[in-house]
Design a protein around this motif. Structure first.
Motif, mmCIF file in Angstrom:
data_model
loop_
_atom_site.group_PDB
_atom_site.id
_atom_site.type_symbol
_atom_site.label_atom_id
_atom_site.label_comp_id
_atom_site.label_asym_id
_atom_site.label_seq_id
_atom_site.Cartn_x
_atom_site.Cartn_y
_atom_site.Cartn_z
ATOM 1 N N TYR A 199 -3.764 0.764 0.949
ATOM 2 C CA TYR A 199 -3.853 1.850 1.940
ATOM 3 C C TYR A 199 -5.304 2.192 2.241
ATOM 4 O O TYR A 199 -5.671 2.454 3.400
ATOM 5 C CB TYR A 199 -3.105 3.072 1.412
ATOM 6 C CG TYR A 199 -3.041 4.213 2.390
ATOM 7 C CD1 TYR A 199 -2.150 4.188 3.467
ATOM 8 C CD2 TYR A 199 -3.869 5.330 2.241
ATOM 9 C CE1 TYR A 199 -2.098 5.238 4.368
ATOM 10 C CE2 TYR A 199 -3.820 6.376 3.136
ATOM 11 C CZ TYR A 199 -2.929 6.329 4.197
ATOM 12 O OH TYR A 199 -2.873 7.364 5.097
ATOM 13 N N VAL A 200 -6.153 2.165 1.203
ATOM 14 C CA VAL A 200 -7.579 2.433 1.412
ATOM 15 C C VAL A 200 -8.200 1.337 2.268
ATOM 16 O O VAL A 200 -9.099 1.600 3.094
ATOM 17 C CB VAL A 200 -8.292 2.545 0.047
ATOM 18 C CG1 VAL A 200 -9.809 2.582 0.233
ATOM 19 C CG2 VAL A 200 -7.819 3.783 -0.691
ATOM 20 N N ASP A 201 -7.729 0.108 2.119
ATOM 21 C CA ASP A 201 -8.267 -1.007 2.912
ATOM 22 C C ASP A 201 -7.757 -1.002 4.342
ATOM 23 O O ASP A 201 -8.149 -1.877 5.124
ATOM 24 C CB ASP A 201 -7.903 -2.335 2.255
ATOM 25 C CG ASP A 201 -8.673 -2.553 0.959
ATOM 26 O OD1 ASP A 201 -9.728 -1.916 0.791
ATOM 27 O OD2 ASP A 201 -8.213 -3.350 0.116
ATOM 28 N N GLY A 202 -6.890 -0.061 4.688
ATOM 29 C CA GLY A 202 -6.450 0.062 6.072
ATOM 30 C C GLY A 202 -5.053 -0.442 6.359
ATOM 31 O O GLY A 202 -4.628 -0.463 7.518
ATOM 32 N N ASN A 210 -1.080 -0.292 6.672
ATOM 33 C CA ASN A 210 -0.071 0.742 6.855
ATOM 34 C C ASN A 210 1.090 0.500 5.897
ATOM 35 O O ASN A 210 1.110 -0.462 5.137
ATOM 36 C CB ASN A 210 0.402 0.790 8.306
ATOM 37 C CG ASN A 210 0.882 -0.569 8.809
ATOM 38 O OD1 ASN A 210 1.308 -1.419 8.019
ATOM 39 N ND2 ASN A 210 0.790 -0.784 10.102
ATOM 40 N N SER A 251 -0.588 -0.290 -4.067
ATOM 41 C CA SER A 251 -0.327 0.283 -2.740
ATOM 42 C C SER A 251 -1.457 1.198 -2.310
ATOM 43 O O SER A 251 -1.833 1.229 -1.125
ATOM 44 C CB SER A 251 1.002 1.043 -2.751
ATOM 45 O OG SER A 251 0.997 2.059 -3.737
ATOM 46 N N GLU A 252 -2.040 1.951 -3.243
ATOM 47 C CA GLU A 252 -3.140 2.849 -2.874
ATOM 48 C C GLU A 252 -4.378 2.055 -2.468
ATOM 49 O O GLU A 252 -5.084 2.430 -1.519
ATOM 50 C CB GLU A 252 -3.458 3.768 -4.052
ATOM 51 C CG GLU A 252 -2.355 4.785 -4.340
ATOM 52 C CD GLU A 252 -2.645 5.603 -5.583
ATOM 53 O OE1 GLU A 252 -3.675 5.319 -6.237
ATOM 54 O OE2 GLU A 252 -1.855 6.514 -5.899
ATOM 55 N N ALA A 253 -4.643 0.946 -3.166
ATOM 56 C CA ALA A 253 -5.789 0.121 -2.791
ATOM 57 C C ALA A 253 -5.592 -0.505 -1.413
ATOM 58 O O ALA A 253 -6.525 -0.567 -0.604
ATOM 59 C CB ALA A 253 -6.005 -0.966 -3.842
ATOM 60 N N ASP A 256 -1.404 1.710 -8.040
ATOM 61 C CA ASP A 256 -2.773 1.339 -7.666
ATOM 62 C C ASP A 256 -2.790 0.252 -6.599
ATOM 63 O O ASP A 256 -3.702 0.215 -5.751
ATOM 64 C CB ASP A 256 -3.546 0.858 -8.898
ATOM 65 C CG ASP A 256 -3.704 1.954 -9.946
ATOM 66 O OD1 ASP A 256 -3.557 3.134 -9.566
ATOM 67 O OD2 ASP A 256 -3.956 1.625 -11.120
#
Length: 296
Positions: A193-196, A198, A189-191, A187
């Motif tokens: 990634y969603v925030d932009g 890389n 790393s996915e959060a 969660d």
């Protein structure tokens, strides 16, 4: 109708069972500490013997019955061990080789472990199994092709032969750090990634700070391995100016005579950097070991 007589225990009082359990826990704690102290004395004994033997005369080392403390104390053995051979140069060589390899392994192993743990790519598990298979290959098996490669590169009798192969690859380091990365919830790393963010930002700013205990554990294991390494330096190095500490210590052992006092004194001094590294990273190492069983 049955009645049950209950005795009311005043607040703040301790029952006999609780007292006996507390006494039993205290006794077990005392016994555990006594056993740990005895074990530490047994493990620390050889180091004390080595340190005190470095301050004895040669005849006192082989004295029967043996004695622990020197009589008289030969403090000049320390300076003799440092000046008999270019030990200062050997210490510098071992220090900077070990530091470069440790820093390089922390970077390369953490990047590879992050990829195996958090990035989905084709044949990831197969490649990881092949990667781990290197742990089952003895170092002596690969030393001949490695020697040929280094000879063709012109790196024999240079420190590059000790730095580059170990700095680029460590199967144990990748395996250790991957286990820690697997324990971090996806969660995070996915959060990010969603925030932009890389992959590089996720790896460097989020994941790496969370595995600092594992990095400390890998750092001391790698430092110990490189500082105490004798097999590769004795094969790849031939010039005295390029010798590391283990190779320089071996020069005290002659064909017919061995100066054990200088060897013991030099060995005791050679252990000091290792003890210093352990004392500095001790807290992180213990934390890293305690976290190895945590599941994400």
């Amino acid at each position: 109708m049955k009645t049950v007589n209950q005795k009311l225990v005043p607040a703040g009082t301790v029952s006999s069972k609780q007292k006996s359990s507390q006494i039993g826990s205290k006794v077990s704690t005392i016994i555990l500490h006594v056993l740990l102290i005895l074990a530490s004395v047994v493990m620390f004994g050889p180091f004390l013997w080595m340190a005190f033997s470095g301050l004895k005369d040669l005849a006192q080392i082989f004295q029967v019955p043996p004695t622990l403390f020197p009589n008289p104390w030969r403090w000049e053995n320390i300076s003799r061990s440092l000046t008999a051979m270019p030990f200062d140069k050997a210490y510098i060589n071992s220090a900077y080789i070990s530091v470069i390899v440790v820093l390089s392994q922390l970077l390369t192993c953490s990047m590879a472990a992050f990829s195996f743990a958090k990035i989905d790519f084709p044949f990831r598990n197969v490649l990881f199994i092949l990667f781990l298979s290197m742990l089952m290959v003895p170092e002596q098996v690969t030393i001949v092709p490695l020697y040929i490669i280094l000879k063709n590169l012109g790196w024999l009798d240079t420190h590059l032969s000790l730095i580059v192969p170990d700095a680029l690859f460590s199967a144990f380091g990748v395996f250790l750090l991957r286990q820690f990365f697997m324990g971090i919830p996806r969660d995070l790393s996915e959060a990010a990634y969603v925030d932009g963010a890389n992959m590089w930002k996720i790896y460097w700013r989020i994941m790496v700070p969370l595995i600092r205990p594992a990095l400390a554990s890998l750092a001391i294991v790698s430092f110990l391995g490189n500082w105490n390494s004798f097999f590769k330096p004795v094969i790849f190095l031939s010039s005295t100016d390029n010798f590391t500490v283990p190779l320089m210590l071996s020069t005290f052992k002659g064909l017919y005579v061995t100066d054990w006092t200088l060897m013991m004194s030099g060995s005791a001094i050679a252990v000091m950097p290792v003890l210093l590294v352990y004392l500095v990273l001790q807290r992180n190492i213990i934390e890293g070991i305690s976290m190895t069983g945590i599941k994400g």
